[in-house]
Design an enzyme around this catalytic site. Structure first.
Site, PDB file in Angstrom:
ATOM      1  N   HIS A   1      10.982  26.615  40.193  1.00 43.43           N
ATOM      2  CA  HIS A   1      10.832  25.494  39.257  1.00 43.43           C
ATOM      3  C   HIS A   1       9.337  25.180  39.211  1.00 43.43           C
ATOM      4  O   HIS A   1       8.794  24.530  40.104  1.00 43.43           O
ATOM      5  CB  HIS A   1      11.622  24.269  39.742  1.00 43.43           C
ATOM      6  CG  HIS A   1      13.102  24.470  39.690  1.00 43.43           C
ATOM      7  ND1 HIS A   1      13.779  24.645  38.495  1.00 43.43           N
ATOM      8  CD2 HIS A   1      14.037  24.534  40.659  1.00 43.43           C
ATOM      9  CE1 HIS A   1      15.080  24.800  38.743  1.00 43.43           C
ATOM     10  NE2 HIS A   1      15.255  24.748  40.048  1.00 43.43           N
TER      11      HIS A   1
ATOM     12  N   ASP B   1      12.248  27.958  35.742  1.00 40.49           N
ATOM     13  CA  ASP B   1      11.849  27.235  34.535  1.00 40.49           C
ATOM     14  C   ASP B   1      10.421  26.733  34.758  1.00 40.49           C
ATOM     15  O   ASP B   1       9.973  26.612  35.894  1.00 40.49           O
ATOM     16  CB  ASP B   1      12.812  26.108  34.123  1.00 40.49           C
ATOM     17  CG  ASP B   1      13.104  25.094  35.200  1.00 40.49           C
ATOM     18  OD1 ASP B   1      12.291  24.944  36.142  1.00 40.49           O
ATOM     19  OD2 ASP B   1      14.160  24.434  35.116  1.00 40.49           O
TER      20      ASP B   1
ATOM     21  N   GLU C   1      18.035  24.518  50.013  1.00 38.30           N
ATOM     22  CA  GLU C   1      16.991  23.492  50.203  1.00 38.30           C
ATOM     23  C   GLU C   1      17.064  22.789  51.564  1.00 38.30           C
ATOM     24  O   GLU C   1      17.119  21.557  51.643  1.00 38.30           O
ATOM     25  CB  GLU C   1      17.034  22.482  49.060  1.00 38.30           C
ATOM     26  CG  GLU C   1      16.855  23.130  47.699  1.00 38.30           C
ATOM     27  CD  GLU C   1      17.073  22.182  46.529  1.00 38.30           C
ATOM     28  OE1 GLU C   1      17.205  20.976  46.747  1.00 38.30           O
ATOM     29  OE2 GLU C   1      17.116  22.681  45.382  1.00 38.30           O
TER      30      GLU C   1
ATOM     31  N   ASN D   1      18.498  29.683  49.681  1.00 35.86           N
ATOM     32  CA  ASN D   1      17.904  29.381  48.376  1.00 35.86           C
ATOM     33  C   ASN D   1      17.043  28.113  48.464  1.00 35.86           C
ATOM     34  O   ASN D   1      17.490  27.092  48.994  1.00 35.86           O
ATOM     35  CB  ASN D   1      19.054  29.150  47.368  1.00 35.86           C
ATOM     36  CG  ASN D   1      18.599  29.072  45.937  1.00 35.86           C
ATOM     37  OD1 ASN D   1      17.881  29.951  45.447  1.00 35.86           O
ATOM     38  ND2 ASN D   1      19.028  28.030  45.230  1.00 35.86           N
TER      39      ASN D   1
ATOM     40  N   GLU E   1      16.198  30.218  39.817  1.00 34.83           N
ATOM     41  CA  GLU E   1      16.315  29.018  38.969  1.00 34.83           C
ATOM     42  C   GLU E   1      15.057  28.820  38.125  1.00 34.83           C
ATOM     43  O   GLU E   1      14.592  27.692  37.915  1.00 34.83           O
ATOM     44  CB  GLU E   1      16.557  27.773  39.839  1.00 34.83           C
ATOM     45  CG  GLU E   1      17.774  27.880  40.739  1.00 34.83           C
ATOM     46  CD  GLU E   1      18.070  26.612  41.540  1.00 34.83           C
ATOM     47  OE1 GLU E   1      17.504  25.549  41.216  1.00 34.83           O
ATOM     48  OE2 GLU E   1      18.869  26.698  42.491  1.00 34.83           O
TER      49      GLU E   1
HETATM   50  O1  G3I Z   1      29.163  14.367  36.847  1.00 38.15           O
HETATM   51  C1  G3I Z   1      28.486  13.141  36.524  1.00 38.15           C
HETATM   52  C2  G3I Z   1      29.198  12.443  35.397  1.00 38.15           C
HETATM   53  O2  G3I Z   1      30.483  12.087  35.822  1.00 38.15           O
HETATM   54  C3  G3I Z   1      28.379  11.212  34.992  1.00 38.15           C
HETATM   55  O3  G3I Z   1      28.967  10.607  33.889  1.00 38.15           O
HETATM   56  C4  G3I Z   1      26.955  11.625  34.656  1.00 38.15           C
HETATM   57  C5  G3I Z   1      26.082  10.411  34.321  1.00 38.15           C
HETATM   58  O4  G3I Z   1      24.742  10.649  34.632  1.00 38.15           O
HETATM   59  O5  G3I Z   1      26.395  12.272  35.765  1.00 38.15           O
HETATM   60  C6  G3I Z   1      27.095  13.456  36.102  1.00 38.15           C
HETATM   61  O6  G3I Z   1      26.450  14.045  37.186  1.00 38.15           O
HETATM   62  C7  G3I Z   1      25.225  14.693  36.909  1.00 38.15           C
HETATM   63  C8  G3I Z   1      25.366  16.159  37.312  1.00 38.15           C
HETATM   64  O7  G3I Z   1      24.140  16.831  37.157  1.00 38.15           O
HETATM   65  C9  G3I Z   1      26.415  16.896  36.492  1.00 38.15           C
HETATM   66  O8  G3I Z   1      26.058  16.885  35.140  1.00 38.15           O
HETATM   67  C10 G3I Z   1      24.129  14.044  37.702  1.00 38.15           C
HETATM   68  O9  G3I Z   1      23.896  12.734  37.228  1.00 38.15           O
HETATM   69  C11 G3I Z   1      22.850  14.851  37.626  1.00 38.15           C
HETATM   70  O10 G3I Z   1      21.900  14.313  38.531  1.00 38.15           O
HETATM   71  C12 G3I Z   1      23.142  16.292  38.006  1.00 38.15           C
HETATM   72  O11 G3I Z   1      21.932  17.022  37.868  1.00 38.15           O
HETATM   73  C13 G3I Z   1      21.962  18.314  38.421  1.00 38.15           C
HETATM   74  C14 G3I Z   1      21.025  18.410  39.621  1.00 38.15           C
HETATM   75  O12 G3I Z   1      21.005  19.735  40.104  1.00 38.15           O
HETATM   76  C15 G3I Z   1      21.449  17.486  40.748  1.00 38.15           C
HETATM   77  O13 G3I Z   1      20.508  17.535  41.779  1.00 38.15           O
HETATM   78  C16 G3I Z   1      21.495  19.278  37.350  1.00 38.15           C
HETATM   79  O14 G3I Z   1      22.424  19.282  36.268  1.00 38.15           O
HETATM   80  C17 G3I Z   1      21.367  20.687  37.942  1.00 38.15           C
HETATM   81  O15 G3I Z   1      20.782  21.542  36.981  1.00 38.15           O
HETATM   82  C18 G3I Z   1      20.472  20.627  39.168  1.00 38.15           C
HETATM   83  O16 G3I Z   1      20.353  21.908  39.714  1.00 38.15           O
HETATM   84  C19 G3I Z   1      19.540  22.003  40.878  1.00 38.15           C
HETATM   85  C20 G3I Z   1      20.097  23.151  41.705  1.00 38.15           C
HETATM   86  O17 G3I Z   1      21.450  22.954  41.963  1.00 38.15           O
HETATM   87  C21 G3I Z   1      19.305  23.311  43.008  1.00 38.15           C
HETATM   88  N1  G3I Z   1      17.891  23.433  42.762  1.00 38.15           N
HETATM   89  C22 G3I Z   1      17.306  22.415  41.904  1.00 38.15           C
HETATM   90  C23 G3I Z   1      18.069  22.306  40.586  1.00 38.15           C
HETATM   91  C24 G3I Z   1      17.421  21.299  39.657  1.00 38.15           C
HETATM   92  O18 G3I Z   1      17.491  20.020  40.177  1.00 38.15           O
END
Ligand code: G3I
Length: 408
Positions: free
Chosen positions: A230, A262, A153, A194, A260
């Site tokens: 997405h 969905d 990105e 990506n 990715e």
């Molecule tokens: O690890 C912390 C945890 O310690 C805390 O308690 C919790 C509370 O909210 O948050 C946890 O972190 C989260 C993390 O995922 C791990 O679960 C973040 O808040 C959350 O924002 C994060 O979201 C991820 C997101 O990327 C971040 O931008 C999604 O799971 C993940 O599916 C998503 O994946 C991205 C790809 O990497 C790139 N392309 C877009 C895609 C969707 O956003």
């Protein structure tokens, strides 16, 4: 006298139907010459045994991507201290299942630890930190990944570079530096750029192609472009546009993959939205099928239960091919049909009455190309049936006889 069908009698007797796991998205993709059909997953979900059972279903998934646990904040939370525990858990699961691993990701503007985002950097110190991170992470996973998303990105919607720490401190050279460092650490892994909204023609897709050319102009290896995909139900680019956009990348000598996928909707889901979603999934997967240089498709988790969408887009969700109760949605059939698979309705009825358990598995198959949804009481299978093989939400395609299955 009221006549009850065999299936009605089973239901009346308290026999609960449920859909059995069928074969399978990866099986169909590989039969077409693709390398895999896969899914993202994440460590917290691995405590859910029913979830893991389907994740391990190699008929559907021949590839896995860790959704979070290989990112910078997870792997280098403190400078030069590397933690691979969670990433290794997913890598080992993939290895145990014989599933390919897409590794994700090395350089991104998101999910960076505070020592990176709050640090004071010069061009030289940030390049050194970037190289150290990439070298350590790629070396650790050497031989385990099919591909790395090296840079994720880097672009704005208008095709200009995103003003990230990387771009502001190092300039566009951070891209070839990242790819060259990854190639040095593992010469055999495929190296991808990506991004999202580069699946269709426009400024951002042109800029993504220019990133490929930029890296190549440095004499550095880039193997692929990852199209995140997405999407939004009813608003996806046409199959032909997606295929022609893939062709602009493959013309540069790189492969492509849907990385990715969905397709979200505004909740609540309706039968019409689910049917449109099936068509939309079918078009994106179909574009990959039509493109020789498209090696595979990854969905961004397989069940709505663990989708990232609802927490990011308020009021939206239902983006995955399985619902939150792990039932296949029409999108599953749309994908399978696009992969040239036979739409097969398999129903399993299990009775636990009278102290004994009886299990009856019935299968009806057709080569239907329909992606429609049969309503309550509608036909959904049977010999020669070419109509819908998926039932509206809340109903199960239930075998009556070799010529007739019905949504009950
Ligand atoms: O690890 C912390 C945890 O310690 C805390 O308690 C919790 C509370 O909210 O948050 C946890 O972190 C989260 C993390 O995922 C791990 O679960 C973040 O808040 C959350 O924002 C994060 O979201 C991820 C997101 O990327 C971040 O931008 C999604 O799971 C993940 O599916 C998503 O994946 C991205 C790809 O990497 C790139 N392309 C877009 C895609 C969707 O956003």
């Amino acid at each position: 006298m009221v006549h009850l069908s065999a299936s009605s009698l089973l239901l009346a007797a308290g026999i609960l139907p449920n859909l059995a796991l069928g074969a399978g998205l990866d099986t169909a993709a590989v039969a077409l010459g693709k390398l895999y059909f896969g899914t993202a997953t994440d460590n917290p979900e691995l405590t859910d045994t029913a979830y893991v059972t389907q994740l391990n279903n190699t008929n559907d998934f021949g590839q896995i991507t860790p959704g979070n646990s290989q990112k910078w904040d997870a792997t280098e939370p403190t400078q030069n201290t590397f933690t691979f525990t969670n990433g290794d858990t997913i890598a080992k699961l993939a290895e145990a299942n014989g599933q390919k691993l897409r590794c994700h990701n090395l350089v991104w503007h998101n999910q960076l630890p505070s020592w990176v985002t709050s640090g004071t950097w010069t061009n030289a110190t940030l390049v050194a930190a970037l190289k150290n991170h990439i070298t350590n992470v790629v070396t650790h996973y050497k031989g385990q990944c099919y591909a790395w998303d090296v840079v994720n990105e880097a672009l704005n919607e208008d095709g200009t570079y995103r003003t990230s720490l990387w771009y502001e401190t190092i300039g566009e050279a951070y891209l070839p530096i990242a790819f060259a460092t990854a190639a040095a650490a593992d010469p055999d892994v495929k190296l991808y750029y990506n991004d999202y909204n580069i699946e269709y023609s426009g400024s951002k897709a042109t800029a993504a192609a220019n990133i490929v050319k930029l890296i190549q102009s440095y004499g550095v290896k880039i193997d692929g472009v990852g199209l995140q995909a997405h999407f939004i139900v009813g608003s996806t680019p046409s199959k032909s546009n997606q295929a022609s956009t893939m062709a602009t990348y493959t013309a540069l000598g790189v492969e492509v993959a849907i990385t990715e996928l969905d397709i979200r909707m505004t909740l609540p889901s309706t039968d019409a939205l689910l049917a449109q979603q099936s068509t939309d999934y079918s078009n994106t997967v179909g574009a990959c099928v039509e493109t020789e240089g498209c090696v595979g498709v990854t969905i961004w988790d397989w069940t709505d239960k663990y989708s990232w969408v609802p927490s990011t887009f308020s009021g939206q969700g239902a983006a995955c091919p399985w619902d939150e109760n792990y039932a296949k949605k029409p999108a599953y059939t749309g994908i399978l049909t696009a992969l040239g698979g036979t739409a097969t309705a398999t129903s399993t009825t299990t009775s636990a009455t009278g102290g004994s358990t009886t299990s009856t598995t019935t299968t009806s198959s057709s080569t239907s190309t329909s992606t429609g949804v049969a309503a309550h009481w509608g036909q959904c299978g049977g010999s020669g049936w070419t109509g819908p093989t998926v039932c509206a939400t809340g109903y199960t395609c239930t075998y009556s006889n070799a010529w007739y299955s019905q949504c009950l």
